[in-house]
Scaffold this motif. Structure first.
Motif, PDB file in Angstrom:
ATOM      1  N   GLU A  34      25.132  39.589   9.408  1.00 15.10           N
ATOM      2  CA  GLU A  34      24.052  39.605   8.585  1.00 15.10           C
ATOM      3  C   GLU A  34      24.634  39.992   7.033  1.00 15.10           C
ATOM      4  O   GLU A  34      24.420  39.609   5.898  1.00 15.10           O
ATOM      5  N   ASP A  35      25.444  41.171   7.074  1.00 19.66           N
ATOM      6  CA  ASP A  35      25.982  41.726   5.965  1.00 19.66           C
ATOM      7  C   ASP A  35      26.910  40.720   4.966  1.00 19.66           C
ATOM      8  O   ASP A  35      26.925  40.924   4.097  1.00 19.66           O
ATOM      9  N   ALA A  36      27.312  40.033   5.943  1.00 19.45           N
ATOM     10  CA  ALA A  36      28.390  38.667   5.429  1.00 19.45           C
ATOM     11  C   ALA A  36      27.547  37.680   4.733  1.00 19.45           C
ATOM     12  O   ALA A  36      27.947  36.872   4.078  1.00 19.45           O
ATOM     13  N   GLY A  37      26.048  37.514   5.159  1.00 21.39           N
ATOM     14  CA  GLY A  37      25.398  36.762   4.360  1.00 21.39           C
ATOM     15  C   GLY A  37      24.985  35.756   5.322  1.00 21.39           C
ATOM     16  O   GLY A  37      24.137  34.749   5.096  1.00 21.39           O
ATOM     17  N   ALA A  38      25.018  35.868   6.653  1.00 25.35           N
ATOM     18  CA  ALA A  38      24.327  35.026   7.582  1.00 25.35           C
ATOM     19  C   ALA A  38      23.068  35.062   7.605  1.00 25.35           C
ATOM     20  O   ALA A  38      22.366  36.100   8.071  1.00 25.35           O
ATOM     21  N   PHE A  39      22.220  34.038   7.510  1.00 23.74           N
ATOM     22  CA  PHE A  39      20.638  33.899   7.776  1.00 23.74           C
ATOM     23  C   PHE A  39      20.252  33.489   9.130  1.00 23.74           C
ATOM     24  O   PHE A  39      20.946  32.308   9.670  1.00 23.74           O
ATOM     25  N   ARG A  40      19.304  34.051   9.649  1.00 29.29           N
ATOM     26  CA  ARG A  40      18.703  33.635  11.055  1.00 29.29           C
ATOM     27  C   ARG A  40      18.079  32.276  10.968  1.00 29.29           C
ATOM     28  O   ARG A  40      17.543  31.600  11.892  1.00 29.29           O
ATOM     29  N   THR A  41      17.329  32.013   9.887  1.00 31.11           N
ATOM     30  CA  THR A  41      16.312  30.817   9.619  1.00 31.11           C
ATOM     31  C   THR A  41      16.878  30.070   8.703  1.00 31.11           C
ATOM     32  O   THR A  41      17.134  30.649   7.235  1.00 31.11           O
ATOM     33  N   VAL A  42      16.990  28.674   8.836  1.00 27.22           N
ATOM     34  CA  VAL A  42      17.396  27.914   7.455  1.00 27.22           C
ATOM     35  C   VAL A  42      16.431  26.751   7.449  1.00 27.22           C
ATOM     36  O   VAL A  42      15.703  26.531   8.607  1.00 27.22           O
ATOM     37  N   ASP A  43      16.644  25.966   6.532  1.00 26.42           N
ATOM     38  CA  ASP A  43      15.765  24.575   6.447  1.00 26.42           C
ATOM     39  C   ASP A  43      16.580  23.558   5.883  1.00 26.42           C
ATOM     40  O   ASP A  43      17.667  23.852   5.094  1.00 26.42           O
ATOM     41  N   GLY A  44      16.307  22.251   5.936  1.00 26.65           N
ATOM     42  CA  GLY A  44      16.770  21.130   5.412  1.00 26.65           C
ATOM     43  C   GLY A  44      15.823  20.053   5.256  1.00 26.65           C
ATOM     44  O   GLY A  44      14.741  20.089   5.851  1.00 26.65           O
TER      45      GLY A  44
ATOM     46  N   ARG B 143      18.608  34.402  18.884  1.00 30.03           N
ATOM     47  CA  ARG B 143      19.199  35.871  18.957  1.00 30.03           C
ATOM     48  C   ARG B 143      19.675  36.313  17.677  1.00 30.03           C
ATOM     49  O   ARG B 143      20.137  35.325  16.927  1.00 30.03           O
ATOM     50  N   PRO B 144      19.281  37.253  17.173  1.00 26.10           N
ATOM     51  CA  PRO B 144      19.859  37.927  15.831  1.00 26.10           C
ATOM     52  C   PRO B 144      21.157  37.805  15.865  1.00 26.10           C
ATOM     53  O   PRO B 144      21.768  38.010  16.722  1.00 26.10           O
ATOM     54  N   PHE B 145      21.819  37.511  14.541  1.00 26.47           N
ATOM     55  CA  PHE B 145      23.095  37.716  14.329  1.00 26.47           C
ATOM     56  C   PHE B 145      23.737  39.297  14.463  1.00 26.47           C
ATOM     57  O   PHE B 145      22.583  40.097  14.321  1.00 26.47           O
ATOM     58  N   SER B 146      25.017  39.524  14.661  1.00 26.55           N
ATOM     59  CA  SER B 146      25.274  41.060  14.507  1.00 26.55           C
ATOM     60  C   SER B 146      25.167  41.413  13.024  1.00 26.55           C
ATOM     61  O   SER B 146      24.981  40.599  12.361  1.00 26.55           O
ATOM     62  N   LEU B 147      25.038  42.696  12.876  1.00 29.81           N
ATOM     63  CA  LEU B 147      24.521  43.262  11.409  1.00 29.81           C
ATOM     64  C   LEU B 147      25.888  43.110  10.602  1.00 29.81           C
ATOM     65  O   LEU B 147      25.507  42.842   9.649  1.00 29.81           O
ATOM     66  N   SER B 148      27.201  42.858  11.153  1.00 29.22           N
ATOM     67  CA  SER B 148      28.429  42.592  10.406  1.00 29.22           C
ATOM     68  C   SER B 148      28.133  41.148   9.857  1.00 29.22           C
ATOM     69  O   SER B 148      28.358  40.680   8.671  1.00 29.22           O
TER      70      SER B 148
ATOM     71  N   LEU C  46      29.848  31.804   8.847  1.00 27.02           N
ATOM     72  CA  LEU C  46      29.831  33.236   8.278  1.00 27.02           C
ATOM     73  C   LEU C  46      29.973  34.208   9.117  1.00 27.02           C
ATOM     74  O   LEU C  46      30.481  35.100   9.146  1.00 27.02           O
ATOM     75  N   ALA C  47      29.054  33.927  10.332  1.00 27.17           N
ATOM     76  CA  ALA C  47      29.264  34.915  11.571  1.00 27.17           C
ATOM     77  C   ALA C  47      30.292  35.024  12.196  1.00 27.17           C
ATOM     78  O   ALA C  47      30.840  36.074  12.464  1.00 27.17           O
ATOM     79  N   ASP C  48      30.983  33.938  12.327  1.00 26.14           N
ATOM     80  CA  ASP C  48      32.475  33.842  12.914  1.00 26.14           C
ATOM     81  C   ASP C  48      33.449  34.683  12.227  1.00 26.14           C
ATOM     82  O   ASP C  48      34.249  35.268  12.577  1.00 26.14           O
ATOM     83  N   LEU C  49      33.554  34.463  10.978  1.00 25.81           N
ATOM     84  CA  LEU C  49      34.219  35.035   9.838  1.00 25.81           C
ATOM     85  C   LEU C  49      34.071  36.600  10.042  1.00 25.81           C
ATOM     86  O   LEU C  49      35.014  37.197   9.809  1.00 25.81           O
ATOM     87  N   ALA C  50      32.923  36.775   9.966  1.00 23.30           N
ATOM     88  CA  ALA C  50      32.375  38.480   9.922  1.00 23.30           C
ATOM     89  C   ALA C  50      33.068  39.015  11.271  1.00 23.30           C
ATOM     90  O   ALA C  50      33.164  40.245  11.110  1.00 23.30           O
TER      91      ALA C  50
END
Length: 72
Positions: free
Chosen positions: A39-49, A32-37, A65-69
């Motif tokens: 995403e604005d705070a820099g949370a990315f929906r896809t990551v790698d490692g 599920r996408p992150f909220s707009l806030s 990041l999403a929790d902080l936003a």
């Protein structure tokens, strides 16, 4: 690219789909996408490692990041 569910050693990320590429890198996409806030705070929906440990860290950073936003 096979769509294998990754074993994260007891750590679960229920909202993330974990995959492993043919090259051996791990990727995760939030179902599920992150909220707009978030995403604005820099949370990315896809990551790698390079490995599951690194991937889990990347997922945790995005969730943080999403929790902080959201003021959590």
């Amino acid at each position: 690219m096979p769509h294998e569910r990754g074993n994260t050693g007891g750590t679960t990320f229920a909202e993330w789909r974990i995959m492993r590429s043919d090259a051996g890198r791990f990727w995760a996409t939030r179902e599920r996408p992150f909220s707009l806030s978030a995403e604005d705070a820099g949370a990315f929906r896809t990551v790698d490692g390079d490995d599951l440990r690194e991937l889990c860290q990347a997922i945790a950073e995005q969730e943080s990041l999403a929790d902080l936003a959201m003021g959590r």
